[in-house]
Design an enzyme around this catalytic site. Sequence first.
Site, PDB file in Angstrom:
ATOM      1  N   SER A 157      31.312  18.310  55.196  1.00 56.94           N
ATOM      2  CA  SER A 157      31.535  18.589  53.784  1.00 56.94           C
ATOM      3  C   SER A 157      32.160  19.973  53.612  1.00 56.94           C
ATOM      4  O   SER A 157      33.235  20.230  54.153  1.00 56.94           O
ATOM      5  CB  SER A 157      30.209  18.444  53.019  1.00 56.94           C
ATOM      6  OG  SER A 157      30.435  18.351  51.642  1.00 56.94           O
ATOM      7  N   ASP A 253      32.787   7.626  49.433  1.00 56.07           N
ATOM      8  CA  ASP A 253      32.643   9.071  49.300  1.00 56.07           C
ATOM      9  C   ASP A 253      33.851   9.605  48.560  1.00 56.07           C
ATOM     10  O   ASP A 253      34.994   9.259  48.895  1.00 56.07           O
ATOM     11  CB  ASP A 253      32.545   9.697  50.702  1.00 56.07           C
ATOM     12  CG  ASP A 253      32.293  11.202  50.690  1.00 56.07           C
ATOM     13  OD1 ASP A 253      32.208  11.810  49.606  1.00 56.07           O
ATOM     14  OD2 ASP A 253      32.199  11.779  51.796  1.00 56.07           O
ATOM     15  N   HIS A 283      28.268   9.821  51.636  1.00 59.48           N
ATOM     16  CA  HIS A 283      28.340  11.214  52.060  1.00 59.48           C
ATOM     17  C   HIS A 283      27.019  11.644  52.718  1.00 59.48           C
ATOM     18  O   HIS A 283      25.968  11.099  52.432  1.00 59.48           O
ATOM     19  CB  HIS A 283      28.604  12.087  50.829  1.00 59.48           C
ATOM     20  CG  HIS A 283      28.991  13.490  51.146  1.00 59.48           C
ATOM     21  ND1 HIS A 283      30.234  13.834  51.602  1.00 59.48           N
ATOM     22  CD2 HIS A 283      28.288  14.650  51.054  1.00 59.48           C
ATOM     23  CE1 HIS A 283      30.292  15.141  51.788  1.00 59.48           C
ATOM     24  NE2 HIS A 283      29.120  15.656  51.470  1.00 59.48           N
TER      25      HIS A 283
END
Length: 314
Positions: A157, A253, A283
Amino acid sequence: MPLDPEAQRIIDRTPAEDPNSAAPLDVATMREQFRLMWTLPEEDRPPVGSVTETTVPGPAGDIPVRVYKPEGEGPFPAFVWFHGGGWTIGSLEENEFSCRTVCAAAGAMVVSVDYRLAPENPFPAAADDAYAVVSWVAAHGAEIGADPARIAVGGESAGGNLAAVAALKARDLGGPALALQVLVSPVLGHPDDGRASYSDYSEGFFLSKSSMDWFFTTYPSDARDLDDPYLLPLRAEDLSGLAPALILGAECDVLRDEGEEYARRLEEAGVATELVRYDGMIHAFFGPLATELSVAKDAHARTAAALRSAFGGE
């Protein structure tokens, strides 16, 4: 594809208010909630040779790092890892399971970086810390048992963003040479860039567009930062000469499309790139949700295999 049944169970128990939406609460409260949420019980921590806490000199003071070493005698190749959390609310705890697992499977030291967080430390603080740690490992890694000639970077991320940025900086600023960059669901573009995944999975899939919108109010110092490739690597005009890449992403995601676009651009620039999409997945499958999602086992194994290959092993 429909959501993976394991991912669906996580979504079903998720409150209507996205748990990643930090906006309604103060940052300090969110950080503590996430730290407690992701702290792994001692009995669930995969065994490694050792885990130590230390610091690395940074541009604004010492940067805490957690160093995982595999069993055996060093020096070990080093995998510098950056946690997620929108540059704002993450911590080392969310990757305890994945760092230990990859460390043991790859036979590599993992250096997990506790970089400075926004909004107290906006861009470019986290990016500067990321590159500082990578540079320190190259220059002084022998002090902690690392092989300075074998370094890779990775993150999930916002951490995937920092890994990509570290690779860009290593190319642009004269090193160090990196063997691999592992980008897991990386942030590489902006929520308003118009990518379909931001529309298709904007709400109800664990990480929401509203959460990403909020993170982009905390990390950039100025609107002009959004044009800087050291904040958004997809803004870089030239991606040639970068370290080989392994990019892992989830189908469901908001960040899916930018990771896949980055993979295409890397390939077009002549960078050896492997792209893996996990269908039906959400995610945070690699780190925070790894103990609940079976797909994490494959993601960790792929990462370990790519590291072993990049470091000159099997």
